[in-house]
Design an enzyme around this catalytic site. Sequence first.
Site, mmCIF file in Angstrom:
data_model
loop_
_atom_site.group_PDB
_atom_site.id
_atom_site.type_symbol
_atom_site.label_atom_id
_atom_site.label_comp_id
_atom_site.label_asym_id
_atom_site.label_seq_id
_atom_site.Cartn_x
_atom_site.Cartn_y
_atom_site.Cartn_z
ATOM 1 N N LYS A 1 -2.152 -1.481 -3.888
ATOM 2 C CA LYS A 1 -3.015 -0.310 -3.820
ATOM 3 C C LYS A 1 -2.179 0.955 -3.892
ATOM 4 O O LYS A 1 -1.220 1.058 -3.154
ATOM 5 C CB LYS A 1 -3.789 -0.360 -2.501
ATOM 6 C CG LYS A 1 -4.635 0.843 -2.235
ATOM 7 C CD LYS A 1 -5.297 0.707 -0.903
ATOM 8 C CE LYS A 1 -6.005 2.021 -0.627
ATOM 9 N NZ LYS A 1 -6.316 2.178 0.753
ATOM 10 N N LYS B 1 0.858 -1.185 0.000
ATOM 11 C CA LYS B 1 0.000 0.000 0.000
ATOM 12 C C LYS B 1 0.896 1.237 0.000
ATOM 13 O O LYS B 1 1.700 1.438 0.912
ATOM 14 C CB LYS B 1 -0.909 -0.006 1.225
ATOM 15 C CG LYS B 1 -1.742 1.253 1.318
ATOM 16 C CD LYS B 1 -2.783 1.174 2.403
ATOM 17 C CE LYS B 1 -3.520 2.486 2.528
ATOM 18 N NZ LYS B 1 -4.583 2.429 3.535
HETATM 19 C C1 PBG Z 1 -7.522 3.265 5.437
HETATM 20 C C2 PBG Z 1 -7.775 3.198 3.974
HETATM 21 C C3 PBG Z 1 -7.601 4.189 2.992
HETATM 22 C C4 PBG Z 1 -8.096 3.646 1.812
HETATM 23 C C5 PBG Z 1 -8.512 2.356 2.094
HETATM 24 N N1 PBG Z 1 -8.284 2.088 3.427
HETATM 25 C C6 PBG Z 1 -7.126 5.583 3.092
HETATM 26 C C7 PBG Z 1 -5.740 5.931 3.414
HETATM 27 O O1 PBG Z 1 -4.854 5.104 3.608
HETATM 28 O O2 PBG Z 1 -5.517 7.140 3.554
HETATM 29 C C8 PBG Z 1 -8.165 4.363 0.490
HETATM 30 C C9 PBG Z 1 -9.210 3.887 -0.442
HETATM 31 C C10 PBG Z 1 -9.486 4.798 -1.585
HETATM 32 O O3 PBG Z 1 -8.815 5.825 -1.783
HETATM 33 O O4 PBG Z 1 -10.421 4.482 -2.333
HETATM 34 N N2 PBG Z 1 -6.196 3.308 5.808
#
Ligand code: PBG
Length: 326
Positions: free
Chosen positions: A248, A195
């Site tokens: 992601k 991520k």
């Molecule tokens: C929580 C999380 C996030 C997303 C999914 N889980 C936000 C982040 O890390 O700031 C993002 C999902 C999206 O942008 O569609 N940590």
Amino acid sequence: MSFPVNRPRRLRRTATLRRMVRETRLSVDDLVLPLFAIHGTSVREPIASMPGVARLSVDFLVEECREAHALGIPAVILFGIPQRKDPLGSEAYADDGIVSRAITAVKEAVPDLVVWADVCLCEYTDHGHCGVIRDGQVDNDATLPLLAGSALAYARAGADVVAPSDMMDGRVGAIREVLDEAGFGDTVLCSYAAKYASAFYGPFREAAGSTPQFGDRLGYQMDPANAREALLEVALDLEEGADIVMVKPALAYLDIILRVHTEFEVPVAAYNVSGEYALICAAAERNWVDRRRIVLETLTSIRRAGADMILTYHAKEVAQWLRETR
Ligand code: PBG
């Protein structure tokens, strides 16, 4: 191997020929629909930067799940907007927290639908970080029990899949251990393994009110410049017991999806995130691009790169389009 003997265009001549040589197929089976749960009844709060997406109270969210299920979508992933945010993100792991309540309601109404629960603290903390703050820093090890407690609460509520998105080291192992000890050995664990610290999460943070109140997430999410590190993250999460690994965002990281798909023998999920969705919506609204074609092309490319499943806000429209073209 050369012209005029070889003419690749031969196989492109008719729609039926093209259908036969198509290498990648997008299917409704690949889709996971993200949904935002909020307290109250009959509440639908549209998210400005994500046209067509809204925060839904549990009653409306259940309706949305019924629709998704009727369209053939196999799974949803739930995020929660708590009543109150606090430094420790208590509502994430409270038994009557918003996500736990949503899970129970959805599983009761649509038992077949696979329910994923995102596991993270940032929607629930007043400072907006994904973990506990100590001396101005996110404290990795102090965060683990809270994440494990959240995962356990969601498993108890009936979640089929728990998906930690916090990027703390060791959280997959911590969650697996707590789940197994409590008798939830069958709860699937999908880790957001690779991520990235991405600007593409902007609209989500509006949706969840989870923008960090100080600093940024660069101390725990990955540097967009790194690829080999993603493989390390995936390897560690698999060692700790992840069943599915996620990359992601998706579109700016197709190379990472391909590498993870090539190097590991496990299902790969890709998250087509909020910013990717918002960009397409904005351009399509102006008729600068053809929404349907660009969405299908985008999701096909994510599949082609090697993703087995795609978390996407486009899931319902795509399910509809795939149904029409069959
Ligand atoms: C929580 C999380 C996030 C997303 C999914 N889980 C936000 C982040 O890390 O700031 C993002 C999902 C999206 O942008 O569609 N940590």
